[in-house]
Design a protein around this motif. Structure first.
Motif, mmCIF file in Angstrom:
data_model
loop_
_atom_site.group_PDB
_atom_site.id
_atom_site.type_symbol
_atom_site.label_atom_id
_atom_site.label_comp_id
_atom_site.label_asym_id
_atom_site.label_seq_id
_atom_site.Cartn_x
_atom_site.Cartn_y
_atom_site.Cartn_z
ATOM 1 N N ALA A 125 -2.186 3.457 -0.826
ATOM 2 C CA ALA A 125 -2.644 3.083 0.513
ATOM 3 C C ALA A 125 -1.944 1.799 0.933
ATOM 4 C CB ALA A 125 -4.159 2.888 0.525
ATOM 5 N N THR A 126 -1.535 1.746 2.197
ATOM 6 C CA THR A 126 -0.902 0.556 2.758
ATOM 7 C C THR A 126 -1.586 0.187 4.064
ATOM 8 O OG1 THR A 126 1.257 1.010 1.757
ATOM 9 C CG2 THR A 126 1.229 -0.417 3.694
ATOM 10 N N LEU A 127 -2.025 -1.052 4.154
ATOM 11 C CA LEU A 127 -2.677 -1.572 5.357
ATOM 12 C C LEU A 127 -1.719 -2.539 6.043
ATOM 13 C CD1 LEU A 127 -5.552 -1.615 6.812
ATOM 14 C CD2 LEU A 127 -5.878 -3.806 5.637
ATOM 15 N N ASP A 145 -9.150 15.074 -7.071
ATOM 16 C CA ASP A 145 -8.540 13.834 -7.551
ATOM 17 C C ASP A 145 -7.841 13.088 -6.414
ATOM 18 O OD1 ASP A 145 -9.405 14.392 -10.095
ATOM 19 O OD2 ASP A 145 -7.472 15.142 -10.811
ATOM 20 N N TRP A 146 -7.203 13.825 -5.504
ATOM 21 C CA TRP A 146 -6.541 13.185 -4.363
ATOM 22 C C TRP A 146 -7.564 12.418 -3.519
ATOM 23 C CZ3 TRP A 146 -4.427 18.561 -2.603
ATOM 24 C CH2 TRP A 146 -3.464 19.011 -3.518
ATOM 25 N N TYR A 147 -8.656 13.101 -3.203
ATOM 26 C CA TYR A 147 -9.673 12.492 -2.346
ATOM 27 C C TYR A 147 -10.267 11.246 -3.006
ATOM 28 C CZ TYR A 147 -14.024 11.836 0.228
ATOM 29 O OH TYR A 147 -15.059 11.291 0.954
ATOM 30 N N GLU A 148 -10.598 11.352 -4.283
ATOM 31 C CA GLU A 148 -11.202 10.211 -4.978
ATOM 32 C C GLU A 148 -10.216 9.041 -5.063
ATOM 33 O OE1 GLU A 148 -12.553 11.826 -8.675
ATOM 34 O OE2 GLU A 148 -14.361 12.726 -7.786
ATOM 35 N N SER A 149 -8.934 9.346 -5.287
ATOM 36 C CA SER A 149 -7.923 8.286 -5.311
ATOM 37 C C SER A 149 -7.799 7.620 -3.948
ATOM 38 C CB SER A 149 -6.566 8.858 -5.730
ATOM 39 O OG SER A 149 -6.577 9.255 -7.082
ATOM 40 N N ALA A 150 -7.852 8.434 -2.886
ATOM 41 C CA ALA A 150 -7.769 7.875 -1.532
ATOM 42 C C ALA A 150 -8.920 6.913 -1.275
ATOM 43 C CB ALA A 150 -7.769 8.998 -0.498
ATOM 44 N N CYS A 151 -10.129 7.331 -1.609
ATOM 45 C CA CYS A 151 -11.303 6.479 -1.388
ATOM 46 C C CYS A 151 -11.196 5.176 -2.172
ATOM 47 C CB CYS A 151 -12.573 7.230 -1.772
ATOM 48 S SG CYS A 151 -12.998 8.592 -0.652
ATOM 49 N N ALA A 155 -2.119 -5.404 2.688
ATOM 50 C CA ALA A 155 -2.568 -5.057 1.339
ATOM 51 C C ALA A 155 -2.085 -3.659 0.981
ATOM 52 C CB ALA A 155 -4.095 -5.113 1.251
ATOM 53 N N THR A 156 -1.889 -3.436 -0.321
ATOM 54 C CA THR A 156 -1.576 -2.106 -0.838
ATOM 55 C C THR A 156 -2.419 -1.858 -2.083
ATOM 56 O OG1 THR A 156 0.216 -2.849 -2.294
ATOM 57 C CG2 THR A 156 0.815 -2.258 -0.022
ATOM 58 N N ALA A 157 -2.610 -0.603 -2.407
ATOM 59 C CA ALA A 157 -3.330 -0.235 -3.627
ATOM 60 C C ALA A 157 -2.823 1.121 -4.100
ATOM 61 C CB ALA A 157 -4.832 -0.180 -3.379
ATOM 62 N N THR A 158 -2.746 1.293 -5.403
ATOM 63 C CA THR A 158 -2.258 2.538 -5.998
ATOM 64 C C THR A 158 -3.179 2.972 -7.127
ATOM 65 O OG1 THR A 158 0.032 1.888 -5.530
ATOM 66 C CG2 THR A 158 -0.295 3.649 -7.132
ATOM 67 N N SER A 159 -3.401 4.265 -7.224
ATOM 68 C CA SER A 159 -4.148 4.797 -8.368
ATOM 69 C C SER A 159 -3.535 6.127 -8.780
ATOM 70 C CB SER A 159 -5.632 4.975 -8.024
ATOM 71 O OG SER A 159 -5.810 5.868 -6.953
ATOM 72 N N ARG A 198 -10.870 1.487 -0.266
ATOM 73 C CA ARG A 198 -11.826 0.409 -0.545
ATOM 74 C C ARG A 198 -11.106 -0.867 -0.969
ATOM 75 N NH1 ARG A 198 -16.987 0.613 -0.380
ATOM 76 N NH2 ARG A 198 -18.110 2.588 -0.217
ATOM 77 N N SER A 199 -10.055 -0.707 -1.761
ATOM 78 C CA SER A 199 -9.323 -1.864 -2.260
ATOM 79 C C SER A 199 -8.600 -2.607 -1.142
ATOM 80 C CB SER A 199 -8.319 -1.422 -3.327
ATOM 81 O OG SER A 199 -7.554 -2.505 -3.781
#
Length: 487
Positions: free
Chosen positions: A16-18, A49-55, A27-31, A59-60
């Motif tokens: 995710a990139t904000l 797994d995609w959906y949970e990673s997105a959430c 901010a960015t976050a990766t899982s 949040r991050s």
């Protein structure tokens, strides 16, 4: 300050990139999530797994801002990855990832019986990477599961649908399904019927930047975004990378060192050729025809996961080995190959192994083997009359390695331009920013967001050495092709 959010789903992780209204990354976050490999080329992912990673990622990236200030969200993902769902839009099985090669029999059946018709409609040669043969494989192999299928969508559209409840996709995504008429931009009744589907089973077609819904109550609680936050359709990861790299005008070229390797050249027309991949650009009237190697950065990731180490170490020790890896050569056909072989049964190899070779030699050989495969790609494009410039914008995780960039620049004899940001989630954030009114259009977004950080120039004497290596590389490729065809 207002914000726009982009979320990408790649070969093994979500990011995710904000960005703010000035185009600055806040901010960015990766899982990571798993790809489930198995016999006969199995490669599957669990859509949940995609959906949970997105959430988790969302949040991050919004934890330090007011969620009310996020004005638009955009998702993207690797194309070709169909999600088979029941009437309640629940997946009936894991999604077959595009690198899966189990649909060889289905590919051959389609090619033998409908090959020319499919090419004429889809502008792509039949191969295991496309959704149609993958869906046919599931239908033929797991008929009880397939009998439950009522709806079909694609990776980023499944996740977005969880956020909004919509059932749509964009025309660029649809172009990767092999169920869609490229010129007419409609689902093709004949191709759908080959797997027992019809238009009612498929998502509606919209523009990538169209608002398709708003964050619902359930997803709001799970990801932290406010209800009623606008969500646009989004598109494929590659077109978002092309955009984020600033390739928005005819003649612009990108070179991707990611799970797969891609060379894309923005053009005002597509190129109807069985070994060239054609997609529309986000910008009206443009396309980005290109060539591809299946196992690019994934080759290095395979080496890491199998033999240990980390990517920073790899770049460091690979630099201690001379060009040509003292005779050690790698062919990156771990899951078959695309340009120019279009052969899912090709398999990789290390050749020229001797007692003098160390782990460092093997790592550099992997990097050089991928570079040779990309040279295959660019050579084929040249042979087809596509004008190749003297520079390309380097994108993908592999482009972060200075050593690997130099190897590729030398092997191809072109300058590689690096930018501060050029990943898919950044491109999606830029698209969300256009919708939110931060940028007037694609060109304005490029002007405000793109920051060039450096150039990797080819070294003439190194290019000459790699040209000699390439001759040997092609001889071994020919042998590997003959071996694959014997099976």
């Amino acid at each position: 300050m207002k914000y726009a959010l982009g979320v990408d789903f790649g070969g093994g992780a979500s990011k995710a990139t904000l960005i703010d209204e000035n185009g600055k990354v806040v901010a960015t976050a990766t899982s990571e999530y798993s790809t489930f490999y198995g016999e006969d080329g199995k490669a599957e992912q669990n859509p949940i797994d995609w959906y949970e990673s997105a959430c988790k990622n969302i949040r991050s990236v919004i934890k330090d801002i007011d969620a009310n200030d996020v004005k638009c969200v955009c998702f993207d993902a690797a194309t070709h990855t169909a999600v088979l769902m029941d009437e309640q839009f629940n997946p009936v099985c894991n999604a077959v990832y595009w690198t899966d090669t189990r649909s060889v029999k289905e590919k051959e059946y389609l090619k033998d019986n409908f090959g020319q018709e499919i090419f004429d409609k889809c502008k792509h040669n039949v191969d295991t990477i496309w959704s149609l043969p993958e869906i046919m494989y599931v239908k033929n192999t797991f008929p009880d599961i397939y009998a439950k299928v009522r709806k079909v969508t694609f990776a980023k559209d499944y996740v977005r649908g969880k956020f909004t409840g919509d059932f749509v996709t964009d025309y660029i995504e649809a172009q990767g399904s092999m169920l869609f008429d490229f010129d007419k931009r409609v689902w093709d009744e004949k191709l759908l019927s080959l797997v027992g589907l019809n238009e009612d089973n498929m998502p509606s077609i919209v523009e990538p930047l169209s608002v398709v819904g708003y964050v619902n109550e359930t997803s709001s609680k799970e990801c932290g975004l406010k209800e009623e936050t606008s969500v646009i359709c989004g598109s494929t990861d590659t077109v978002m990378e092309v955009f984020s790299a600033g390739a928005v005008n005819s003649g612009d070229m990108t070179l991707k060192l990611a799970t797969a390797g891609r060379i894309c050249i923005v053009s005002d027309k597509y190129v109807a050729d069985t070994n060239i991949i054609n997609y529309s650009h986000l910008k009206d009237g443009l396309y980005y025809p290109g060539s591809a190697t299946k196992s690019c950065a994934s080759s290095l990731r395979w080496f890491r996961d199998t033999f240990g180490g980390d990517f920073e170490e790899f770049s460091s020790i690979a630099s201690t080995v001379p060009i040509g890896s003292d005779g050690l050569m790698f062919h990156p056909y771990l899951v078959g190959e695309l340009t120019p072989y279009a052969n899912p049964m090709l398999r990789g190899s290390f050749t020229g192994v001797s007692a003098m070779h160390t782990k460092a030699h093997f790592i550099r050989a992997v990097m050089e083997g991928v570079a040779m495969s990309l040279l295959d790609c660019i050579t084929y494009l040249t042979e087809k009359g596509i004008k190749i410039g003297d520079s390309a914008i380097a994108i993908g995780g592999g482009a972060k390695s200075e050593v690997w960039r130099q190897i590729v620049a030398d092997a191809l004899g072109i300058t590689l331009i690096t930018t501060e940001r050029n990943d898919s989630s950044f491109g999606s954030a830029m698209c969300a920013g256009i919708n939110a009114g931060f940028f007037k259009d694609f060109d304005d977004a490029k002007a405000k967001c793109l920051k060039v950080t450096g150039k990797t120039e080819p070294i003439t004497q190194n290019t000459e050495k790699y040209q000699k290596s390439y001759i040997r590389y092609k001889k071994i490729s020919k042998f590997l092709t003959e071996l694959a065809n014997e099976k």
